[in-house]
Design a protein around this motif. Structure first.
Motif, PDB file in Angstrom:
ATOM      1  N   GLY A 164       0.950  -1.248  -0.124  1.00  0.00           N
ATOM      2  CA  GLY A 164       0.072   0.016   0.108  1.00  0.00           C
ATOM      3  C   GLY A 164       0.833   1.309  -0.026  1.00  0.00           C
ATOM      4  N   GLY A 165       0.243   2.363  -0.040  1.00  0.00           N
ATOM      5  CA  GLY A 165       1.203   3.514   0.161  1.00  0.00           C
ATOM      6  C   GLY A 165       0.984   4.376   1.427  1.00  0.00           C
ATOM      7  N   PHE A 166       1.682   5.401   1.429  1.00  0.00           N
ATOM      8  CA  PHE A 166       1.644   6.180   2.823  1.00  0.00           C
ATOM      9  C   PHE A 166       1.629   7.805   2.107  1.00  0.00           C
ATOM     10  N   SER A 167       0.592   8.445   2.418  1.00  0.00           N
ATOM     11  CA  SER A 167       0.653  10.187   1.870  1.00  0.00           C
ATOM     12  C   SER A 167       1.855  10.594   2.403  1.00  0.00           C
ATOM     13  N   ASP A 168       2.484  11.441   1.699  1.00  0.00           N
ATOM     14  CA  ASP A 168       3.677  12.501   1.711  1.00  0.00           C
ATOM     15  C   ASP A 168       3.313  13.416   2.584  1.00  0.00           C
TER      16      ASP A 168
END
Length: 166
Positions: A160-164
């Motif tokens: 998944g991703g993690f917002s910057d």
């Protein structure tokens, strides 16, 4: 809410892996130039060790066919994967020698540098330590780069991703 408690043993290995999977980690691809060409390995066991001197570590599994080449590499590059680089991370988790259609260049030490990673750490080998079924590879950072973006995360067997917030 109740919890199950285990003692780490062969019969509790699946539960142990599930417990470790609760800790989300970033995804890296480590590269090295061998005598036969560029080599890569996807790893999520990466950590900062020291700011002064700048030291990082990552771990390579003994069972990997790429282990020996990375454990003796004098120089290598650790790339922190951007969320959009999931296909690249998956590619190098399966194969290490296939750089067909992969955008990369060489750094001053001749090591492969992948394009568009979120961050990278160009390292020289400091030490290799035994760590059970892995080797703990300690590197001295000689150069690094960073850019804004969303990091690729691995948790509970999923990406998944993690917002910057950069």
């Amino acid at each position: 809410m109740s919890e199950d408690t285990f003692i780490p043993r062969l019969e509790s290995q699946t539960a142990y892996r599930e417990a470790l999977g609760c800790f989300g980690t970033g995804v890296t691809v480590v590269t090295h130039m061998t005598d036969t060409g560029p080599l890569a390995m996807t790893a999520n066991s990466f950590a900062s060790v020291s700011l002064d001197p700048a030291l990082v570590l990552w771990c390579a599994a003994h069972r990997s066919a790429r282990h020996a080449l990375f454990a003796k590499a004098r120089n290598y590059v650790i790339h922190i994967m951007d969320e959009s680089q999931l296909p690249l991370a998956r590619h190098f988790s399966r194969t290490g020698h296939d750089f067909t259609d992969i955008e990369w260049s060489k750094n001053p030490e001749g090591q492969p540098v992948l394009a568009d990673s979120l961050a990278r750490f160009e390292c020289e080998l400091e030490a290799v330590y035994p760590g059970g079924d892995h080797s703990i590879i300690l590197g001295k950072v000689v150069r690094f780069a960073v850019r804004p973006g969303s990091g690729l995360i691995f948790k509970r067997g999923q990406y998944g991703g993690f917002s910057d917030l950069f």
